[in-house]
Enzyme design. Structure first.
Site, mmCIF file in Angstrom:
data_model
loop_
_atom_site.group_PDB
_atom_site.id
_atom_site.type_symbol
_atom_site.label_atom_id
_atom_site.label_comp_id
_atom_site.label_asym_id
_atom_site.label_seq_id
_atom_site.Cartn_x
_atom_site.Cartn_y
_atom_site.Cartn_z
ATOM 1 N N ASP A 31 0.851 -1.188 0.000
ATOM 2 C CA ASP A 31 0.000 0.000 0.000
ATOM 3 C C ASP A 31 0.884 1.235 0.000
ATOM 4 O O ASP A 31 1.773 1.362 0.834
ATOM 5 C CB ASP A 31 -0.882 0.047 1.251
ATOM 6 C CG ASP A 31 -1.829 -1.121 1.329
ATOM 7 O OD1 ASP A 31 -2.425 -1.467 0.297
ATOM 8 O OD2 ASP A 31 -1.989 -1.691 2.420
ATOM 9 N N ASP A 117 -8.707 -7.046 0.967
ATOM 10 C CA ASP A 117 -7.622 -7.024 1.936
ATOM 11 C C ASP A 117 -8.181 -6.722 3.319
ATOM 12 O O ASP A 117 -9.029 -5.850 3.470
ATOM 13 C CB ASP A 117 -6.609 -5.946 1.543
ATOM 14 C CG ASP A 117 -5.367 -5.910 2.430
ATOM 15 O OD1 ASP A 117 -5.160 -6.851 3.224
ATOM 16 O OD2 ASP A 117 -4.601 -4.944 2.314
#
Length: 166
Positions: A31, A117
């Protein structure tokens, strides 16, 4: 039929041992939060010029409709990540109600890579795959396993079974 993709999250990794691609992972997930406040299309173009895949993440509190403008048009993202926990807080439980977003995205965009996720494990991967996710991000599930290749294989089979391939 979309290819199932497994992306171990680097946030759970041992940075000295990133051999997950040898265990069957399709890519490593990292990320990166952008503070880019200019034109969205320009950002997408910059990302694509670097041979990377632009995507957007939806936090649990974000309405699904907010992502549609980013998926339609010439400078669209290539992937949507549906967070099933609030980002930034470890140890949270998977929020099954987020699967409504996955289902809505799959219905509207059948060829979109949809990634899930947060809090994924053996009991929740099937739920995500059945809702339409073809990309599964799992950190500790993979990096904490004694046999990561086996875990990755099971995750891929879950997606294939949900798509009617397995």
């Amino acid at each position: 039929m979309l290819k199932p993709k497994i992306a171990p999250s680097m946030l759970s990794s041992d940075f000295a041992n990133l051999a997950m691609l040898k265990c069957g992972a399709d890519w490593l997930h990292l990320d990166i939060m952008s503070l880019f406040t200019g034109n969205w299309g320009e950002l997408v173009q910059r990302i694509k010029l670097k041979s990377m895949w632009p995507g957007v993440a939806l936090k649990p509190g974000t309405n699904i409709e907010e992502v549609y403008p980013l998926l339609d048009g010439e400078d669209s993202v290539e992937m949507v990540l549906c967070m099933t926990v609030d980002p930034g807080f470890g140890g949270q439980k998977f929020m099954p109600e987020m699967m409504n977003k996955v289902h809505a995205l799959r219905k509207k965009y059948p060829s979109l890579d949809i990634e899930v996720d947060g809090g994924l494990g053996p009991s929740t991967i099937d739920m995500a795959a059945s809702a339409g996710a073809n990309c599964i991000v799992a950190g500790s599930l993979v990096f904490g396993a004694s046999d990561p290749a086996h875990v990755i294989s099971l995750m891929r089979k879950s997606i294939e079974n949900a798509q009617g391939v397995g």
